[in-house]
Design a protein around this motif. Structure first.
Motif, mmCIF file in Angstrom:
data_model
loop_
_atom_site.group_PDB
_atom_site.id
_atom_site.type_symbol
_atom_site.label_atom_id
_atom_site.label_comp_id
_atom_site.label_asym_id
_atom_site.label_seq_id
_atom_site.Cartn_x
_atom_site.Cartn_y
_atom_site.Cartn_z
ATOM 1 N N ASP A 69 0.171 53.486 33.952
ATOM 2 C CA ASP A 69 -0.719 52.998 35.011
ATOM 3 C C ASP A 69 -1.372 51.677 34.635
ATOM 4 O OD1 ASP A 69 -0.169 55.126 36.666
ATOM 5 O OD2 ASP A 69 -1.866 56.332 35.959
ATOM 6 N N SER A 70 -1.452 51.431 33.337
ATOM 7 C CA SER A 70 -2.097 50.193 32.890
ATOM 8 C C SER A 70 -1.327 48.946 33.294
ATOM 9 C CB SER A 70 -2.270 50.223 31.365
ATOM 10 O OG SER A 70 -1.033 50.436 30.712
ATOM 11 N N ILE A 71 -0.107 49.091 33.786
ATOM 12 C CA ILE A 71 0.627 47.904 34.224
ATOM 13 C C ILE A 71 -0.078 47.233 35.396
ATOM 14 C CG2 ILE A 71 2.121 49.095 35.890
ATOM 15 C CD1 ILE A 71 4.402 47.274 34.971
ATOM 16 N N GLY A 72 -0.906 47.990 36.097
ATOM 17 C CA GLY A 72 -1.666 47.426 37.199
ATOM 18 C C GLY A 72 -2.683 46.381 36.768
ATOM 19 N N ARG A 73 -2.901 46.250 35.457
ATOM 20 C CA ARG A 73 -3.848 45.232 34.966
ATOM 21 C C ARG A 73 -3.218 43.846 34.941
ATOM 22 N NH1 ARG A 73 -5.644 48.070 29.458
ATOM 23 N NH2 ARG A 73 -6.278 45.911 29.018
ATOM 24 N N LEU A 74 -1.897 43.752 35.068
ATOM 25 C CA LEU A 74 -1.230 42.445 35.034
ATOM 26 C C LEU A 74 -1.236 41.843 36.445
ATOM 27 C CD1 LEU A 74 1.799 43.373 32.742
ATOM 28 C CD2 LEU A 74 -0.291 42.162 32.090
ATOM 29 N N THR A 75 -2.430 41.568 36.934
ATOM 30 C CA THR A 75 -2.597 41.163 38.334
ATOM 31 C C THR A 75 -2.110 39.746 38.624
ATOM 32 O OG1 THR A 75 -4.864 40.524 37.796
ATOM 33 C CG2 THR A 75 -4.517 42.729 38.721
ATOM 34 N N SER A 76 -1.772 38.983 37.590
ATOM 35 C CA SER A 76 -1.272 37.622 37.816
ATOM 36 C C SER A 76 0.245 37.573 37.956
ATOM 37 C CB SER A 76 -1.697 36.690 36.667
ATOM 38 O OG SER A 76 -3.102 36.573 36.596
ATOM 39 N N LEU A 77 0.900 38.713 37.762
ATOM 40 C CA LEU A 77 2.362 38.730 37.808
ATOM 41 C C LEU A 77 2.877 38.330 39.188
ATOM 42 C CD1 LEU A 77 3.635 41.887 35.865
ATOM 43 C CD2 LEU A 77 3.870 39.487 35.238
ATOM 44 N N ARG A 78 3.830 37.397 39.181
ATOM 45 C CA ARG A 78 4.524 37.001 40.400
ATOM 46 C C ARG A 78 5.963 37.515 40.420
ATOM 47 N NH1 ARG A 78 2.728 33.058 43.590
ATOM 48 N NH2 ARG A 78 4.842 32.247 43.884
ATOM 49 N N ALA A 79 6.509 37.792 39.243
ATOM 50 C CA ALA A 79 7.883 38.296 39.145
ATOM 51 C C ALA A 79 7.937 39.373 38.073
ATOM 52 C CB ALA A 79 8.854 37.159 38.819
ATOM 53 N N LEU A 80 8.499 40.526 38.440
ATOM 54 C CA LEU A 80 8.640 41.643 37.505
ATOM 55 C C LEU A 80 10.082 42.135 37.568
ATOM 56 C CD1 LEU A 80 7.494 43.722 35.526
ATOM 57 C CD2 LEU A 80 6.749 45.081 37.496
ATOM 58 N N ASP A 81 10.780 42.017 36.435
ATOM 59 C CA ASP A 81 12.195 42.385 36.369
ATOM 60 C C ASP A 81 12.346 43.621 35.484
ATOM 61 O OD1 ASP A 81 14.921 42.568 36.288
ATOM 62 O OD2 ASP A 81 15.277 40.461 35.807
ATOM 63 N N LEU A 82 12.759 44.727 36.097
ATOM 64 C CA LEU A 82 12.924 45.993 35.377
ATOM 65 C C LEU A 82 14.328 46.567 35.588
ATOM 66 C CD1 LEU A 82 9.471 47.495 36.362
ATOM 67 C CD2 LEU A 82 10.151 46.931 34.028
ATOM 68 N N HIS A 83 15.259 45.745 35.946
ATOM 69 C CA HIS A 83 16.584 46.267 36.247
ATOM 70 C C HIS A 83 17.296 46.758 34.983
ATOM 71 C CE1 HIS A 83 18.428 42.370 34.941
ATOM 72 N NE2 HIS A 83 19.479 43.124 34.724
ATOM 73 N N SER A 84 18.200 47.724 35.194
ATOM 74 C CA SER A 84 19.035 48.273 34.111
ATOM 75 C C SER A 84 18.191 48.941 33.033
ATOM 76 C CB SER A 84 19.930 47.184 33.517
ATOM 77 O OG SER A 84 20.753 46.604 34.504
ATOM 78 N N ASN A 85 17.296 49.828 33.453
ATOM 79 C CA ASN A 85 16.574 50.705 32.541
ATOM 80 C C ASN A 85 16.923 52.154 32.922
ATOM 81 O OD1 ASN A 85 14.454 49.395 30.549
ATOM 82 N ND2 ASN A 85 14.468 48.107 32.387
ATOM 83 N N ARG A 86 16.040 53.083 32.589
ATOM 84 C CA ARG A 86 16.253 54.495 32.925
ATOM 85 C C ARG A 86 15.075 55.053 33.706
ATOM 86 N NH1 ARG A 86 18.491 56.556 26.952
ATOM 87 N NH2 ARG A 86 20.196 55.021 26.788
ATOM 88 N N LEU A 87 14.454 54.203 34.483
ATOM 89 C CA LEU A 87 13.258 54.586 35.223
ATOM 90 C C LEU A 87 13.565 55.662 36.261
ATOM 91 C CD1 LEU A 87 11.638 51.066 35.847
ATOM 92 C CD2 LEU A 87 10.920 52.806 34.196
ATOM 93 N N GLU A 88 12.757 56.707 36.243
ATOM 94 C CA GLU A 88 12.865 57.776 37.234
ATOM 95 C C GLU A 88 11.715 57.739 38.225
ATOM 96 O OE1 GLU A 88 13.211 61.412 35.117
ATOM 97 O OE2 GLU A 88 15.141 60.905 34.202
ATOM 98 N N SER A 89 10.710 56.931 37.927
ATOM 99 C CA SER A 89 9.563 56.808 38.834
ATOM 100 C C SER A 89 8.837 55.503 38.550
ATOM 101 C CB SER A 89 8.593 57.989 38.672
ATOM 102 O OG SER A 89 8.031 57.991 37.369
ATOM 103 N N VAL A 90 8.050 55.104 39.528
ATOM 104 C CA VAL A 90 7.193 53.920 39.426
ATOM 105 C C VAL A 90 5.762 54.386 39.653
ATOM 106 C CG1 VAL A 90 6.636 51.680 40.453
ATOM 107 C CG2 VAL A 90 9.026 52.380 40.213
ATOM 108 N N PRO A 91 4.808 53.979 38.825
ATOM 109 C CA PRO A 91 3.427 54.452 39.005
ATOM 110 C C PRO A 91 2.778 53.868 40.257
ATOM 111 C CG PRO A 91 3.497 52.771 37.307
ATOM 112 C CD PRO A 91 4.928 53.064 37.662
#
Length: 279
Positions: A69-91
């Motif tokens: 959930d702490s990823i929500g602290r990166l409020t300046s992000l304009r681009a987030l690339d998470l492709h090709s992982n094993r993610l089963e959910s997004v917070p």
């Protein structure tokens, strides 16, 4: 290894703050970009939360199964690339990344369950490009119509059995491209072939230029058209106009016949000796 002790799963590479700072770069347009792709990272490196002014973060091609959930602290992000992982959910905290313009979640293990793709994703009001391709979606996420700035949407390589593109294009006025390839969509229903236009298929040719078989076929077609015109109780002097409407006649006398100015038995003959019609 001791008997009965199970082999633990690899923990992946650990990223320290020093490593993260060393990988930090400035893009050509002056944005702070952190590239941690293809580093066998199995857990989100929380040290990068100390780089609060990050604008682009690349964690693609790693071993991530979840995001904190702490990823929500990166409020300046304009681009987030998470492709090709094993993610089963997004917070749900991803909805706090209101500056995001590009979000790539392709090639993961996400489903259409709201627990996997939460409705808070619809709060990304600045999002223009969303890639959800190569996942396990069997329906388009419900939050999509809330992304009013969306221009590009990737839904390819999923399990969709219905095409939401038409509905999304109506509800998202700025949407320009939707990739729906490689889904088990039903084939489109074939449209009936257009009915031929007899006038558009009418030609004027010299009888001598036609082979014997073509002459017979043209003669049969001519007789058929004349019989149909007679069956509709069409006056004899109008038959010529029905057969040759829209044609350029070779002389003025034939044109007068078409207009009904001359009504003689010869009006059912070819326009000029040696000429015939062919469909």
């Amino acid at each position: 290894m001791a008997k009965g002790k199970k082999a633990s799963e690899p923990k992946g590479r650990k990223v320290t703050l020093k490593m993260a700072k060393a990988a930090l770069r400035l893009t050509v347009d002056g944005k702070r970009r952190l590239d941690l792709s293809n580093m066998a990272i199995a857990s989100f490196p929380k040290c990068i939360l100390q780089l609060g002014d990050l604008e682009e973060l690349d964690l693609s091609r790693n071993l991530l199964r979840s995001l904190p959930d702490s990823i929500g602290r990166l409020t300046s992000l304009r681009a987030l690339d998470l492709h090709s992982n094993r993610l089963e959910s997004v917070p749900r905290a991803v909805g706090r990344l209101r500056a995001l313009v590009t979000l790539d979640l392709s090639n993961n293990r996400l489903t259409s369950d709201p627990a996997a793709l939460p409705p808070e994703t619809g709060l990304l009001s600045a999002l223009r490009c969303l890639n959800l391709g190569l996942n396990r979606l069997d329906a388009a996420p419900d939050f999509l119509p809330a992304l009013r700035e969306l221009r590009e949407l990737g839904l390819y390589g999923n399990r969709l059995t219905s095409d939401p593109a038409a509905q999304l294009l109506r509800r998202l006025p700025k949407l320009q491209r939707v990739n729906m390839a490689d889904n088990p969509l039903p084939p489109p229903s074939p449209s009936p072939p257009p009915s031929p236009d007899p006038v558009s298929e009418l030609y004027l040719a010299r009888r001598d230029d036609l082979c014997h078989a073509c002459q017979r076929r043209c003669q049969r077609e001519r007789q058929r058209l004349e019989s149909r015109a007679c069956g509709q109780h069409t006056p004899t002097h109008h038959k010529r106009a029905l057969l040759f409407t829209g044609l350029i006649t070779p002389n003025s006398a034939a044109q007068q016949e078409q207009e009904g100015l001359i009504s003689t038995p010869s009006s059912v003959h070819p326009l000029t000796p040696g000429w015939d019609t062919c469909l």
